[in-house]
Design an enzyme around this catalytic site. Structure first.
Site, PDB file in Angstrom:
ATOM      1  N   LYS A   1       1.037   4.048  -3.041  1.00 61.56           N
ATOM      2  CA  LYS A   1       0.109   5.161  -2.822  1.00 61.56           C
ATOM      3  C   LYS A   1       0.709   6.418  -2.178  1.00 61.56           C
ATOM      4  O   LYS A   1       0.124   7.496  -2.290  1.00 61.56           O
ATOM      5  CB  LYS A   1      -1.059   4.696  -1.936  1.00 61.56           C
ATOM      6  CG  LYS A   1      -1.961   3.661  -2.563  1.00 61.56           C
ATOM      7  CD  LYS A   1      -3.078   3.278  -1.597  1.00 61.56           C
ATOM      8  CE  LYS A   1      -4.033   2.270  -2.203  1.00 61.56           C
ATOM      9  NZ  LYS A   1      -5.097   1.891  -1.252  1.00 61.56           N
TER      10      LYS A   1
ATOM     11  N   SER B   1      -1.931   4.900  11.489  1.00 59.10           N
ATOM     12  CA  SER B   1      -3.017   4.231  12.211  1.00 59.10           C
ATOM     13  C   SER B   1      -2.459   3.130  13.122  1.00 59.10           C
ATOM     14  O   SER B   1      -1.706   3.418  14.043  1.00 59.10           O
ATOM     15  CB  SER B   1      -4.054   3.714  11.205  1.00 59.10           C
ATOM     16  OG  SER B   1      -5.264   3.386  11.833  1.00 59.10           O
TER      17      SER B   1
ATOM     18  N   HIS C   1      -8.757   9.734   6.851  1.00 60.82           N
ATOM     19  CA  HIS C   1      -7.828   8.713   7.345  1.00 60.82           C
ATOM     20  C   HIS C   1      -7.064   8.020   6.209  1.00 60.82           C
ATOM     21  O   HIS C   1      -6.321   7.090   6.455  1.00 60.82           O
ATOM     22  CB  HIS C   1      -8.636   7.665   8.139  1.00 60.82           C
ATOM     23  CG  HIS C   1      -7.824   6.779   9.036  1.00 60.82           C
ATOM     24  ND1 HIS C   1      -7.167   7.246  10.152  1.00 60.82           N
ATOM     25  CD2 HIS C   1      -7.562   5.445   8.987  1.00 60.82           C
ATOM     26  CE1 HIS C   1      -6.551   6.241  10.769  1.00 60.82           C
ATOM     27  NE2 HIS C   1      -6.763   5.134  10.069  1.00 60.82           N
TER      28      HIS C   1
ATOM     29  N   ASP D   1     -11.163  12.900  10.036  1.00 52.09           N
ATOM     30  CA  ASP D   1     -10.943  11.462  10.199  1.00 52.09           C
ATOM     31  C   ASP D   1     -12.045  10.912  11.097  1.00 52.09           C
ATOM     32  O   ASP D   1     -12.142  11.289  12.276  1.00 52.09           O
ATOM     33  CB  ASP D   1      -9.569  11.250  10.835  1.00 52.09           C
ATOM     34  CG  ASP D   1      -9.147   9.802  10.916  1.00 52.09           C
ATOM     35  OD1 ASP D   1     -10.018   8.920  11.024  1.00 52.09           O
ATOM     36  OD2 ASP D   1      -7.925   9.556  10.905  1.00 52.09           O
TER      37      ASP D   1
ATOM     38  N   ASN E   1       0.813  -1.225   0.000  1.00 53.15           N
ATOM     39  CA  ASN E   1       0.000   0.000   0.000  1.00 53.15           C
ATOM     40  C   ASN E   1       0.839   1.266   0.000  1.00 53.15           C
ATOM     41  O   ASN E   1       0.637   2.171  -0.813  1.00 53.15           O
ATOM     42  CB  ASN E   1      -0.949   0.009   1.204  1.00 53.15           C
ATOM     43  CG  ASN E   1      -1.899  -1.166   1.203  1.00 53.15           C
ATOM     44  OD1 ASN E   1      -1.485  -2.294   1.480  1.00 53.15           O
ATOM     45  ND2 ASN E   1      -3.155  -0.928   0.913  1.00 53.15           N
TER      46      ASN E   1
END
Length: 284
Positions: free
Chosen positions: A67, A152, A262, A229, A63
């Site tokens: 990204k 996160s 988020h 978020d 990811n």
């Protein structure tokens, strides 16, 4: 593959003059085959310092690489990016894929103590096994100069790993970290499952609790948090960490970003600041 943890290259793409390279290896710590990414900046005569990225729930090692856009600044700063996976995979433990916030893709960067989840040793994998593997197999990397950041669940991992290993990392930052997991639903689910019911065991993996134990944090901790978020108040609770840092006199720059959520759109927007934050620390 099993029995040898020497990494095998399984993918390579050129980007900003350097290369995203994906590797597969057998992990004795986790008891399964694991993938990780390294972004190697354009080759120089000097060794590259390393910056570990820890991803969030449901993510793999791919990811962030696809990204975040972090490679542009990593290339110009001469910093290698190290991106591990988020949990063991392929062990077929009963219930490991029943929910998105526990089990596969949700290792929480801790060492599980409950027998069913005995392979979930992501703390040791990130702190011990992976750096040793890099040192042994990639002479162009200087793992003695390392920093760590994440998003996160990975922000939680980066903060706790940094605080417990101040001798190993020059700096830390996080995007929307789970800052007080002992007091949020994600953390309750993960900690009770992996660590059992004794909350004193949970304290070892809670950044808001850990910060009170350290008054020798000299590098400023950088956190970016999107104000839109949806997880901020129930799950992430950055203000509890901010209050704990204030009480412990630990330098923290908490930036609340209006309108951001988020997602990786949020991460990509502010990733340059985080790369410069770490590059400065790694060059001291």
């Amino acid at each position: 593959m099993e029995g040898s943890n020497k990494p095998t290259e399984i993918g390579s793409t050129k980007m900003f003059g350097g290369y995203n390279k994906r590797f597969k290896h057998y992990s004795p710590t986790l008891g399964c085959s694991m993938n990780f990414h390294v972004y190697f900046p354009p080759s120089l005569s000097t060794k590259f310092p390393v910056l570990y990225w820890l991803s969030g729930l449901t993510c793999t090692d791919e990811n962030f690489i696809s990204k975040s856009g972090a490679q542009r600044v990593a290339s110009s700063e001469g910093v290698a990016l190290i991106v591990p996976d988020t949990s063991p995979r392929g062990l077929n433990v009963e219930g490991e894929s029943d929910s998105w916030d526990f089990g596969v893709g949700a290792g929480f960067y801790l060492n599980a103590t409950q027998d069913k989840w005995k392979n979930w040793q992501m703390y040791d994998y990130v702190v011990k096994e992976l750096p040793e593997l890099l040192t042994k197999n990639f002479p162009q990397l200087d793992t003695s100069r390392a920093s760590i950041f994440g998003h996160s669940m990975g922000g939680h991992g980066a903060l706790t790993i940094y605080l417990k290993n101040l001798d190993k990392y020059k700096s830390v930052s996080a995007f929307a970290p789970i800052a007080n997991p002992m007091n949020c639903p994600w953390g309750h689910k993960a900690f009770s499952g992996y660590l059992g019911g004794d909350k004193t065991d949970w304290e070892e993996y809670d950044a808001t609790f850990l910060i009170s134990k350290f008054n020798n944090v000299s590098a400023t901790i950088l956190i970016d948090q999107g104000e839109d978020d949806k997880f901020m108040h129930d799950q992430l609770q950055p203000h509890k960490f901010e209050e704990a840092c204030r009480k412990a006199n630990v330098p923290l720059l908490l930036r609340l970003q209006p309108g951001y959520d988020h997602s990786y759109f949020f991460i990509a927007t502010f990733i340059e600041d985080h790369l410069h934050h770490h590059a400065q620390a790694l060059k001291l």
